[in-house]
Design an enzyme around this catalytic site. Structure first.
Site, PDB file in Angstrom:
ATOM      1  N   HIS A 175      33.082  25.819  57.018  1.00  0.00           N
ATOM      2  CA  HIS A 175      32.795  27.635  56.017  1.00  0.00           C
ATOM      3  C   HIS A 175      32.389  28.415  56.907  1.00  0.00           C
ATOM      4  O   HIS A 175      31.094  28.952  57.129  1.00  0.00           O
ATOM      5  CB  HIS A 175      31.650  26.969  54.672  1.00  0.00           C
ATOM      6  CG  HIS A 175      32.109  26.337  53.827  1.00  0.00           C
ATOM      7  ND1 HIS A 175      33.317  27.166  52.506  1.00  0.00           N
ATOM      8  CD2 HIS A 175      32.012  25.241  53.804  1.00  0.00           C
ATOM      9  CE1 HIS A 175      32.986  25.814  51.596  1.00  0.00           C
ATOM     10  NE2 HIS A 175      32.743  24.375  52.515  1.00  0.00           N
TER      11      HIS A 175
ATOM     12  N   GLY B  62      37.012  24.090  47.408  1.00  0.00           N
ATOM     13  CA  GLY B  62      37.681  24.040  46.092  1.00  0.00           C
ATOM     14  C   GLY B  62      36.919  22.254  45.816  1.00  0.00           C
ATOM     15  O   GLY B  62      36.398  21.712  47.041  1.00  0.00           O
TER      16      GLY B  62
ATOM     17  N   SER C 237      22.370  55.216  32.803  1.00  0.00           N
ATOM     18  CA  SER C 237      20.832  54.649  33.086  1.00  0.00           C
ATOM     19  C   SER C 237      19.687  53.966  34.118  1.00  0.00           C
ATOM     20  O   SER C 237      18.512  53.830  33.857  1.00  0.00           O
ATOM     21  CB  SER C 237      21.322  53.100  33.825  1.00  0.00           C
ATOM     22  OG  SER C 237      21.919  52.827  34.271  1.00  0.00           O
ATOM     23  N   GLY C 238      20.675  55.437  34.984  1.00  0.00           N
ATOM     24  CA  GLY C 238      19.294  55.291  35.829  1.00  0.00           C
ATOM     25  C   GLY C 238      19.756  54.780  37.275  1.00  0.00           C
ATOM     26  O   GLY C 238      18.767  54.533  38.384  1.00  0.00           O
ATOM     27  N   GLY C 239      20.691  53.507  37.106  1.00  0.00           N
ATOM     28  CA  GLY C 239      20.664  52.357  38.462  1.00  0.00           C
ATOM     29  C   GLY C 239      21.669  52.379  39.023  1.00  0.00           C
ATOM     30  O   GLY C 239      22.193  53.472  39.112  1.00  0.00           O
ATOM     31  N   VAL C 240      21.696  52.157  40.321  1.00  0.00           N
ATOM     32  CA  VAL C 240      22.361  52.557  41.661  1.00  0.00           C
ATOM     33  C   VAL C 240      23.943  52.482  39.845  1.00  0.00           C
ATOM     34  O   VAL C 240      24.665  53.377  41.072  1.00  0.00           O
ATOM     35  CB  VAL C 240      22.305  51.510  42.881  1.00  0.00           C
ATOM     36  CG1 VAL C 240      22.816  49.795  42.334  1.00  0.00           C
ATOM     37  CG2 VAL C 240      23.463  51.803  43.387  1.00  0.00           C
ATOM     38  N   ASP C 241      24.458  51.668  40.202  1.00  0.00           N
ATOM     39  CA  ASP C 241      26.106  51.564  39.077  1.00  0.00           C
ATOM     40  C   ASP C 241      26.270  52.544  38.567  1.00  0.00           C
ATOM     41  O   ASP C 241      27.430  53.885  39.200  1.00  0.00           O
ATOM     42  CB  ASP C 241      26.243  50.201  38.653  1.00  0.00           C
ATOM     43  CG  ASP C 241      25.540  48.967  38.921  1.00  0.00           C
ATOM     44  OD1 ASP C 241      26.171  49.067  39.989  1.00  0.00           O
ATOM     45  OD2 ASP C 241      25.920  48.317  38.243  1.00  0.00           O
ATOM     46  N   SER C 242      26.014  53.087  37.338  1.00  0.00           N
ATOM     47  CA  SER C 242      26.344  54.340  36.859  1.00  0.00           C
ATOM     48  C   SER C 242      25.875  55.158  37.864  1.00  0.00           C
ATOM     49  O   SER C 242      26.702  56.456  37.730  1.00  0.00           O
ATOM     50  CB  SER C 242      25.129  54.437  35.537  1.00  0.00           C
ATOM     51  OG  SER C 242      24.044  54.401  36.021  1.00  0.00           O
ATOM     52  N   SER C 243      24.999  55.454  38.448  1.00  0.00           N
ATOM     53  CA  SER C 243      24.905  56.596  39.592  1.00  0.00           C
ATOM     54  C   SER C 243      25.147  56.697  40.560  1.00  0.00           C
ATOM     55  O   SER C 243      26.304  57.882  40.680  1.00  0.00           O
ATOM     56  CB  SER C 243      23.408  56.497  40.251  1.00  0.00           C
ATOM     57  OG  SER C 243      22.588  56.804  38.957  1.00  0.00           O
TER      58      SER C 243
ATOM     59  N   LYS D 124      28.518  44.670  44.693  1.00  0.00           N
ATOM     60  CA  LYS D 124      27.459  45.555  44.915  1.00  0.00           C
ATOM     61  C   LYS D 124      27.088  45.485  46.373  1.00  0.00           C
ATOM     62  O   LYS D 124      26.607  47.179  46.129  1.00  0.00           O
ATOM     63  CB  LYS D 124      26.323  44.410  44.269  1.00  0.00           C
ATOM     64  CG  LYS D 124      24.657  45.256  43.885  1.00  0.00           C
ATOM     65  CD  LYS D 124      24.946  45.746  42.355  1.00  0.00           C
ATOM     66  CE  LYS D 124      23.530  45.842  42.459  1.00  0.00           C
ATOM     67  NZ  LYS D 124      23.806  46.421  41.151  1.00  0.00           N
TER      68      LYS D 124
ATOM     69  N   GLU E  66      32.338  31.436  55.939  1.00  0.00           N
ATOM     70  CA  GLU E  66      31.208  32.905  55.197  1.00  0.00           C
ATOM     71  C   GLU E  66      29.739  32.572  55.440  1.00  0.00           C
ATOM     72  O   GLU E  66      29.470  33.389  54.783  1.00  0.00           O
ATOM     73  CB  GLU E  66      32.283  32.556  53.761  1.00  0.00           C
ATOM     74  CG  GLU E  66      31.963  31.693  52.948  1.00  0.00           C
ATOM     75  CD  GLU E  66      33.138  30.562  53.001  1.00  0.00           C
ATOM     76  OE1 GLU E  66      33.304  30.263  54.130  1.00  0.00           O
ATOM     77  OE2 GLU E  66      32.770  29.363  52.310  1.00  0.00           O
TER      78      GLU E  66
ATOM     79  N   CYS F  25      38.314  24.920  54.127  1.00  0.00           N
ATOM     80  CA  CYS F  25      37.607  23.683  53.464  1.00  0.00           C
ATOM     81  C   CYS F  25      38.737  22.542  52.876  1.00  0.00           C
ATOM     82  O   CYS F  25      40.062  22.275  52.890  1.00  0.00           O
ATOM     83  CB  CYS F  25      36.079  23.518  52.937  1.00  0.00           C
ATOM     84  SG  CYS F  25      35.740  22.160  52.015  1.00  0.00           S
ATOM     85  N   TYR F  26      38.643  22.890  51.202  1.00  0.00           N
ATOM     86  CA  TYR F  26      40.107  22.448  50.621  1.00  0.00           C
ATOM     87  C   TYR F  26      40.778  22.742  51.222  1.00  0.00           C
ATOM     88  O   TYR F  26      42.009  22.221  51.254  1.00  0.00           O
ATOM     89  CB  TYR F  26      39.534  22.476  49.234  1.00  0.00           C
ATOM     90  CG  TYR F  26      41.039  21.806  48.248  1.00  0.00           C
ATOM     91  CD1 TYR F  26      40.594  20.293  47.847  1.00  0.00           C
ATOM     92  CD2 TYR F  26      42.309  22.608  47.822  1.00  0.00           C
ATOM     93  CE1 TYR F  26      41.446  20.217  47.273  1.00  0.00           C
ATOM     94  CE2 TYR F  26      43.082  21.613  47.026  1.00  0.00           C
ATOM     95  CZ  TYR F  26      43.030  20.640  46.356  1.00  0.00           C
ATOM     96  OH  TYR F  26      43.349  20.400  45.605  1.00  0.00           O
TER      97      TYR F  26
END
Ligand code: XMP
Length: 515
Positions: free
Chosen positions: A173, A58, A227-233, A370, A175, A85-86
């Site tokens: 870090h 942070g 929409s044709g996009g990955v999320d809605s598919s 994602k 990550e 870290c913090y």
């Protein structure tokens, strides 16, 4: 989201820029991780029965008035804690260690020396290694009962642990990719300290979500705007796995998609046997866009028309009480946290629907990043072109015809040019290296000479960027040979274009799209 038996790690967010990344990395280690505010009440943490709690970095100094504190009762929970870290500094201070402002902080790649036997986190790893630092304060003395296990030039105690109390801290870090042993350190904490088995995977997400959707929807019916996009598919495919043909997808085809894209969506959904209503609304959209040149007005018209068409179609589907949305975890975090309030995905998206729609939302991706959505898509056997589809703006090519009206002639030119760009970039195997690449059609004409005659035609601008999140982007250094081929083909094959330009602007100061 996870079922009662799922191993879960809670990441308490102290406001660090990498907090989300910590959760993602933990999930990559096969353990579900959720980000919660640093002030989450202890009772809530206890209720979740986490396998471990991680405290993020942070921006504050532990000495600032009002700086977030190590949750005082966490120590009594009998759950292993890792401070990063913090998070480590707050832990060290609360346990009685000495945390002071260093003369100069450490930022960036830093040499780390493992001390003593390196403990559970660093034991057996190279004594000298690189890590990524970003801090000003440092721990000068470990609290009583804690063993220092590493140091760096600016951090006398760069890592520490007390196996007895189940408390671990690292100043660096783990990550970020610049800490080569970061994933190893996280894995050791999760497996050896917290005793996680690592059961979180795309397959487990599918199993859990299918069960959760069945429970939520029961015998009801659902609709999903595609929409044709990955999320809605991916969302649609998951829901279809769960409730079969009680799901109907509605694909509002605004005529602003890329070449053959609408046909592809229809074909793919037919292939999967998912009921789909394909609404060919091109005429409606184009007639409303006629004569409109202002970009915001274009966006607004497309958004409004989209909602209108969707509502008309939704009304025809009898008995549907549920609306499937491809909301992602990043949307949830950005719109104010992980409470389960029904937020309709509306920002920046033509798929945003009005809040007064009388549906209960089904959001099977709301706890996923994602990359996890893509992994789930692959698990569900969606084709790569769908899973790896680039982000595409809701208003489609409507915002890539700039400075003039959107009409069919211009759309056809833009589609033909864009198709060539896709073929050549794909042919050069550059697809996955680029965040987005596309063509823009500025509505201006310039002089050229082709054959024996002068031409007066449009330019096409090529835009190709690298990025990790679209917040910032760099223009892609596409090889000259690829640019040359694209330019030659566009001018030879696309009537109405006599010039090709390459956009070499980063974001900021530019944006990715032109409008
Ligand atoms: P900018 O142009 O703001 O784009 O750098 C960032 C990301 O957002 C996408 N984008 C949009 N997406 N509706 C959308 O659904 C829009 O109006 C819109 N404008 C930009 C853009 O493609 C990029 O991925």
């Amino acid at each position: 989201m996870p079922s009662a038996t799922t191993e879960e790690v809670l990441v308490l967010d102290f406001g660090g820029q990498y907090s989300q990344l910590i959760a993602r990395r933990i999930r990559e280690c096969g353990v579900f991780a959720e980000l919660l505010p640093a002030k989450t009440p202890l009772a809530e943490i206890e209720r979740r029965r986490p396998k471990a709690v991680v405290l993020s970095g942070g921006p504050a100094s532990v000495h600032d008035p009002g700086a977030p504190e190590f949750p005082p009762d966490l120590a009594g929970l009998d759950v292993p804690v890792l401070g990063i870290c913090y998070g480590m500094q707050a832990m060290a201070k609360a346990m009685g260690g000495r945390v002071e402002a260093a003369e100069s902080g450490e930022f960036g790649r830093t040499e780390l020396t493992v001390t003593g036997d390196g403990g559970a986190l660093l034991g057996g790893l190279p004594q000298e290694q690189t890590c990524w630092m970003s801090h000003r304060d440092a721990v000068y003395e470990a609290p009583e009962g804690f063993v220092p296990i590493a140091s760096t030039p600016g951090s006398p105690v760069a890592a520490l642990e007390s196996a007895e109390r189940g408390m671990y801290g690292i100043q660096f870090h783990p990550e970020v990719v610049h800490t080569p042993f970061g994933t190893e350190v996280l894995t050791r904490f999760l497996r050896e300290v917290a005793g996680c088995v690592g059961q979180w995977s795309a397959a487990s997400i599918v199993t859990e979500q299918v069960a959760a959707i069945r429970e939520q929807v029961g015998e009801g019916k659902a609709i999903c705007g595609l929409s044709g996009g990955v999320d809605s598919s991916v969302a649609a495919k998951l829901v279809h796995e769960a409730i079969g043909d009680r799901l109907t997808c509605v694909f509002v085809d605004h005529g602003l998609m890329r070449l053959n894209e609408a046909e592809q969506v229809v074909e793919d959904f037919q292939h999967f046997g998912i009921p789909l209503v394909h609404v060919d609304a091109e005429e409606r959209f184009l007639s409303r866009l006629a004569g409109v040149t202002d970009p915001e007005t274009k966006r607004k018209i497309i958004g409004e028309e989209f909602i209108r068409v969707f509502e008309e179609e939704a009304a025809k589907i009898e008995g549907a009480d549920f609306l499937v949305q491809g909301t992602l975890y990043s949307d949830v975090i950005e719109s104010g946290g992980s409470d389960h309030a029904a937020t309709i995905k509306s920002h920046h998206n033509v798929g945003g629907l009005p809040e007064d729609l009388q549906f209960e939302l089904v959001e099977p991706l709301r706890m996923l990043f994602k990359d996890e959505v893509r992994a789930v898509g692959t698990e569900l056997e969606l084709p790569d072109r769908m899973v790896w589809r680039q982000p595409f703006p809701g208003p489609g090519l409507g915002i890539r015809i700039v400075g003039g009206e959107v009409n069919r002639e211009r759309l056809d030119i833009l589609r033909a040019a864009d198709q060539i760009l896709h073929e050549e970039v794909g042919g050069a195997n550059l697809y996955r290296e680029l965040w987005q690449f596309f063509c823009v059609l500025p509505v201006i004409r310039s002089v050229g000479v082709q054959g024996d005659g002068r031409t007066y035609a449009y330019p096409i601008v090529i835009r190709a960027v690298t990025s990790t999140d679209a917040m910032t982007a760099d223009w892609a250094r596409l090889p000259y040979e690829v640019l040359e081929k694209v330019s030659g083909r566009i001018i030879n094959e696309v009537a109405g274009v006599n010039r090709v330009a390459y956009d070499i602007t980063s974001k900021p100061p530019g944006t990715i799209e032109w409008e």
